[in-house]
Design an enzyme around this catalytic site. Sequence first.
Site, PDB file in Angstrom:
ATOM      1  N   TRP A   1       0.850  -1.192   0.000  1.00  0.00           N
ATOM      2  CA  TRP A   1       0.000   0.000   0.000  1.00  0.00           C
ATOM      3  C   TRP A   1       0.884   1.240   0.000  1.00  0.00           C
ATOM      4  O   TRP A   1       2.110   1.129   0.146  1.00  0.00           O
ATOM      5  CB  TRP A   1      -0.951  -0.007   1.218  1.00  0.00           C
TER       6      TRP A   1
ATOM      7  N   ASP B   1      -0.518  12.011   0.723  1.00  0.00           N
ATOM      8  CA  ASP B   1      -1.596  12.883   1.211  1.00  0.00           C
ATOM      9  C   ASP B   1      -2.856  12.066   1.548  1.00  0.00           C
ATOM     10  O   ASP B   1      -2.820  10.835   1.587  1.00  0.00           O
ATOM     11  CB  ASP B   1      -1.884  13.991   0.187  1.00  0.00           C
TER      12      ASP B   1
ATOM     13  N   GLU C   1      -3.436   9.416  -0.822  1.00  0.00           N
ATOM     14  CA  GLU C   1      -2.383   8.428  -0.928  1.00  0.00           C
ATOM     15  C   GLU C   1      -1.555   8.670  -2.194  1.00  0.00           C
ATOM     16  O   GLU C   1      -1.202   7.747  -2.919  1.00  0.00           O
ATOM     17  CB  GLU C   1      -3.001   7.019  -0.854  1.00  0.00           C
TER      18      GLU C   1
ATOM     19  N   GLU D   1     -18.311   5.997  -2.113  1.00  0.00           N
ATOM     20  CA  GLU D   1     -17.151   6.889  -1.974  1.00  0.00           C
ATOM     21  C   GLU D   1     -17.291   8.077  -2.918  1.00  0.00           C
ATOM     22  O   GLU D   1     -17.125   9.227  -2.522  1.00  0.00           O
ATOM     23  CB  GLU D   1     -15.896   6.084  -2.317  1.00  0.00           C
TER      24      GLU D   1
HETATM   25  C1  BGC Z   1      -8.670   7.198  -0.480  1.00  0.00           C
HETATM   26  C2  BGC Z   1      -8.266   7.431   0.961  1.00  0.00           C
HETATM   27  C3  BGC Z   1      -9.057   6.542   1.896  1.00  0.00           C
HETATM   28  C4  BGC Z   1      -9.033   5.093   1.447  1.00  0.00           C
HETATM   29  C5  BGC Z   1      -9.964   4.224   2.262  1.00  0.00           C
HETATM   30  C6  BGC Z   1      -8.582   5.721  -0.792  1.00  0.00           C
HETATM   31  O1  BGC Z   1      -8.981   5.492  -2.108  1.00  0.00           O
HETATM   32  O2  BGC Z   1      -7.829   7.918  -1.348  1.00  0.00           O
HETATM   33  O3  BGC Z   1      -8.497   8.767   1.322  1.00  0.00           O
HETATM   34  O4  BGC Z   1      -8.530   6.674   3.188  1.00  0.00           O
HETATM   35  O5  BGC Z   1      -9.416   5.010   0.100  1.00  0.00           O
HETATM   36  O6  BGC Z   1     -11.271   4.707   2.222  1.00  0.00           O
END
Ligand code: BGC
Length: 384
Positions: free
Chosen positions: A122, A172, A175, A335
Amino acid sequence: MTHPPTAPLTEVDRWRELARRSHALIAEHQQPGGAYPAAPTFSAYRGYAWLRDGAFTAEGMSRYGDLGSAGSFHDWVSGVLAGRRDQVDSLVARVGAGQEVAQSELLPTRFTFDGADGSDPWWDFQTDGYGTWLWSVVTHADRHGLDLERWRAGIEVAVDYACLTWSWPCYDWWEEHVEHRHLSTLGALHAGLAAVADAGVLDDARTAAARAAAASVRDLALREGVSGGRPGHLVKWIGSDAVDGSLAACVVPFGLVPVGSPVADATLDAVRADLAVGGGVHRFRADVFYGGGQWLLLTCLLGWNEAVAGDRASALARLRWVADHATPAAGELPEQVPDHLLHPEHHAEWVDRWGTVATPLLWSHGMYLILADELGLLPDTESR
Ligand code: BGC
């Protein structure tokens, strides 16, 4: 905004019902040990809990009045971090002695439910989650008059780790861009360190270290993290002029810049101008993840800011937009949604790689609870 500031009763009922559903869904998926899975059914997130997602989700549950759920999450984080005491002591000692440490030796971004790193690669090394958790646990304890002693072991580890790493570039919120120092990350670190320094749970030496680090974070952010305009806005990372939807958190809840200050207003204006389309909020203009759709949690974050700034009509419009994107049968919040894609040509490649967008995303539900609470739209305590 074209919506009236007050909504017809039926719509308010629907919003309250979605709050009930959000609470139930988060509670149902919370692990026996307290971890909140980010998205229980999504291929790339399954089996993992993030501090960033979880800290905001716990804030939503705390506001909903579920002390058991929020407390159990904080127990889980505190226990996991206490188990990293030796790892952090060793990092502090080695960095203090001028030795290099590899990124792989740092604390992870996400944990398996039993607190391990997990074996899937990750984008590890993100410090914002540690700051956000400190902010979340102190805010929860303040709200409900709880003794932070219960979480002190984990809090101390998070403070030591944040004091060690706050100035280091890292990935950030999304990610990405490990080479930069991101303002939303600095905002989270500032909020966590400042909150815990004032909470009376740390010894004198750690209190002083946390307070000094919080002040340094803010100095750096205000000196190098504001764009050249007049007034300037906070920028995505030091050295860039771009904005990011997560920057709104630097105003509310993180308080890196005060509500109503010129930099705060310019930042929220820039987020609205660059990233808000038809009510929903994008992450950043160059976003190609699932084609770069609109994120429900960022829409709630902007609405939260608007509510605190006294702009109830705009905040209600954000809540309405988010509620309108719950899945019709199950009342699940994804999301992101693809109504308006910044880079539609990239949508299919992500569906092929990871499947359909993460749904439900617990962080989206947690942010919905926060915004509903901020607007006084949670169900009455007796009917929860
Ligand atoms: C996002 C992160 C988030 C993670 C888990 C990623 O795709 O960029 O901000 O913490 O998913 O939800």
